[in-house]
Design a protein around this motif. Structure first.
Motif, mmCIF file in Angstrom:
data_model
loop_
_atom_site.group_PDB
_atom_site.id
_atom_site.type_symbol
_atom_site.label_atom_id
_atom_site.label_comp_id
_atom_site.label_asym_id
_atom_site.label_seq_id
_atom_site.Cartn_x
_atom_site.Cartn_y
_atom_site.Cartn_z
ATOM 1 N N ARG A 234 0.824 -1.208 0.000
ATOM 2 C CA ARG A 234 0.000 0.000 0.000
ATOM 3 C C ARG A 234 0.857 1.257 0.000
ATOM 4 O O ARG A 234 0.457 2.296 -0.522
ATOM 5 N N GLY A 235 2.021 1.162 0.622
ATOM 6 C CA GLY A 235 2.967 2.265 0.547
ATOM 7 C C GLY A 235 2.998 3.196 1.740
ATOM 8 O O GLY A 235 3.997 3.838 1.993
ATOM 9 N N LYS A 236 1.913 3.279 2.511
ATOM 10 C CA LYS A 236 1.910 4.223 3.627
ATOM 11 C C LYS A 236 0.824 3.837 4.622
ATOM 12 O O LYS A 236 -0.276 3.444 4.239
ATOM 13 N N ALA A 237 1.155 3.979 5.908
ATOM 14 C CA ALA A 237 0.155 3.790 6.951
ATOM 15 C C ALA A 237 -0.649 5.078 7.131
ATOM 16 O O ALA A 237 -0.323 6.119 6.562
ATOM 17 N N ARG A 238 -1.714 5.010 7.909
ATOM 18 C CA ARG A 238 -2.552 6.190 8.129
ATOM 19 C C ARG A 238 -1.959 7.149 9.154
ATOM 20 O O ARG A 238 -2.321 8.319 9.201
ATOM 21 N N TYR A 239 -1.081 6.609 9.985
ATOM 22 C CA TYR A 239 -0.417 7.417 11.006
ATOM 23 C C TYR A 239 1.088 7.399 10.747
ATOM 24 O O TYR A 239 1.622 6.491 10.109
ATOM 25 N N GLY A 240 1.769 8.404 11.268
ATOM 26 C CA GLY A 240 3.212 8.454 11.174
ATOM 27 C C GLY A 240 3.796 9.117 12.405
ATOM 28 O O GLY A 240 3.072 9.672 13.243
ATOM 29 N N LEU A 241 5.107 9.060 12.520
ATOM 30 C CA LEU A 241 5.792 9.664 13.656
ATOM 31 C C LEU A 241 5.947 11.158 13.440
ATOM 32 O O LEU A 241 6.406 11.607 12.381
ATOM 33 N N SER A 242 5.564 11.915 14.440
ATOM 34 C CA SER A 242 5.753 13.356 14.435
ATOM 35 C C SER A 242 6.327 13.762 15.784
ATOM 36 O O SER A 242 6.569 12.908 16.649
ATOM 37 N N ARG A 243 6.567 15.035 15.949
ATOM 38 C CA ARG A 243 7.060 15.547 17.232
ATOM 39 C C ARG A 243 6.331 16.841 17.537
ATOM 40 O O ARG A 243 6.158 17.703 16.670
ATOM 41 N N LEU A 244 5.888 16.957 18.775
ATOM 42 C CA LEU A 244 5.108 18.117 19.180
ATOM 43 C C LEU A 244 5.777 18.855 20.324
ATOM 44 O O LEU A 244 6.447 18.256 21.174
ATOM 45 N N GLN A 245 5.556 20.160 20.335
ATOM 46 C CA GLN A 245 5.819 20.952 21.536
ATOM 47 C C GLN A 245 4.576 20.838 22.405
ATOM 48 O O GLN A 245 3.473 21.168 21.971
ATOM 49 N N VAL A 246 4.756 20.346 23.623
ATOM 50 C CA VAL A 246 3.626 20.074 24.511
ATOM 51 C C VAL A 246 3.899 20.666 25.886
ATOM 52 O O VAL A 246 5.045 20.985 26.224
#
Length: 304
Positions: A234-246
Motif C-alpha cells: 500500500r505504501g503508507k500507513a494512516r499514522y506516522g511519527l511526528s514531534r510536538l511541543q507540549v
C-alpha cells in the motif's frame, strides 16, 4: 571531548542451542541472518494484527543470541518465545538480574583496552572488549542523536568496568532523564518508553527509512508478517511519527486532538517535546491540542 555516561534501565534474555538463529529469526520483524557476528539489529515482535507486542535490540554472537530489552520486558517476551518452542533445540534464559547496561554518549569514546573500537562504525556494529578483567559486549547505538556505545556486562563486575571508564575517559554521569531529553530532541523513538506498543511499526518511526528501522520486508515469515507485506504494498500507513511541543509534564499516551477529534497520542515528554503517533492526512495548518492546551508540530529532521 567530554564522554557522558547514563545507566540504562534494562532487562535481558539469552537464547542458546543449535536452533537458536532459526528460532529467533522466525519470531522477529528484522533479519538477524544478515547481521554480522557480532552485530545487532533492532526488531519487533508482533501480534497477528501486525501491532507491536515487544521491542528489542538483538545481538548475534558466536555462541548465543542476546536480546536487550527495556526494564521489566524480559518475562513477557520469554513467555511468548517459549510458547513457540516445539522441536527446536533452544534454551531461553532471563539474565535481567545478572547484567547491567550503560550508554556512553556525547561523542565517540576512545579508550585503550583490548577489543575497544577506535572508530565508530555504524548503528548495528558490535564488539567484545575487556575492561579491568571484565568481558563487555559493546553495541553502536544512537540514543541521543549522535552515535554512542551501549556497554553490557555482568553486575558482579560493575566496579571493575566503572573504574576503567572513570580512569581513562573521565566520564561525566548524566541521568536517564537527561538522555531521554536528548533522544526526544533528536526525534528518536523508543517503543516501550513512548507507549507505542500496540501500534504498527510503520506508524511510529520503525519502518525502513525511519529513525529506528526495525523491519525487513525480505526475510521469512513471522507472526504479523502478512500485515507488514500489505502495508509495504500500500505504501503508507494512516499514522506516522511526528514531534510536538507540549506542556511540561504531559503524560505518555495523552490524546492529541484537532477540532474535538482524537488524531494521535503522545510519547514521553522531555524538555517540552514529545514524539507523537499522528494522522498523516492532517492539513499543515491544523490546530492541535493536548490536555486542553495548544500543541504545535516541531519538525523532525529524519526522513519518515
Amino acid at each position: 571531548m567530554t564522554t557522558l555516561l547514563s545507566a540504562v534501565p534494562s532487562s535481558a534474555l539469552r537464547v542458546t542451542g543449535a536452533d537458536r538463529l532459526d528460532f529467533v529469526q522466525g519470531q522477529m520483524t528484522n533479519d538477524l541472518r544478515s547481521c554480522p557476528t557480532p552485530g545487532h539489529v533492532a526488531a519487533c515482535f508482533l501480534n497477528v494484527r501486525g501491532q507491536i507486542e515487544q521491542f528489542a535490540r538483538i545481538y548475534r554472537r558466536t555462541d548465543d543470541i542476546y536480546l536487550h530489552l527495556d526494564a521489566g520486558q524480559a518475562p513477557a517476551l520469554a513467555e511468548r518465545l517459549r510458547r513457540y518452542v516445539i522441536f527446536d533445540q533452544v534454551e531461553i534464559q532471563d539474565l535481567s538480574e545478572e547484567l547491567r547496561t550503560v550508554h556512553l554518549w556525547g561523542g565517540w569514546p576512545v579508550l585503550a583496552a583490548e577489543g575497544w573500537p577506535q572508530e565508530p562504525g555504524q548503528v548495528g556494529a558490535a564488539w567484545t572488549a575487556t575492561l579491568g578483567g571484565a568481558a563487555v559486549l559493546l553495541g553502536a547505538v544512537d540514543r541521543s542523536g549522535q552515535l554512542g556505545l551501549d556497554l553490557h556486562y555482568l553486575a558482579a563486575q560493575e566496579a571493575a568496568v566503572m573504574d576503567v571508564l572513570h580512569a581513562q575517559l573521565s566520564v561525566t554521569e548524566r541521568s536517564w532523564a537527561e538522555l531521554q531529553t536528548a533522544r526526544v530532541a533528536a526525534g528518536l523513538p523508543e517503543p516501550v518508553l513512548d507507549g507505542f506498543l500496540g501500534h504498527l511499526p510503520q506508524e511510529v518511526g520503525l519502518d525502513i527509512g525511519g529513525p529506528l528501522p526495525a523491519i525487513s520486508y525480505r526475510k521469512g515469515c513471522y507472526v504479523g508478517q502478512e500485515i507488514m507485506a500489505r502495508l509495504e504494498a500500500r505504501g503508507k500507513a494512516r499514522y506516522g511519527l511526528s514531534r510536538l511541543q507540549v506542556p511540561a509534564g504531559t503524560p505518555v499516551g495523552s490524546e492529541v486532538h484537532s477540532a474535538g477529534k482524537a488524531v494521535g497520542h503522545t510519547g514521553l515528554e522531555a524538555g517540552g517535546l514529545a514524539l507523537c503517533r499522528l494522522r498523516l492526512d492532517l492539513p499543515a495548518d491544523t490546530a492541535l491540542e493536548v490536555a486542553g492546551q495548544p500543541a504545535s508540530i516541531a519538525p523532525l529532521s529524519h526522513a519518515l
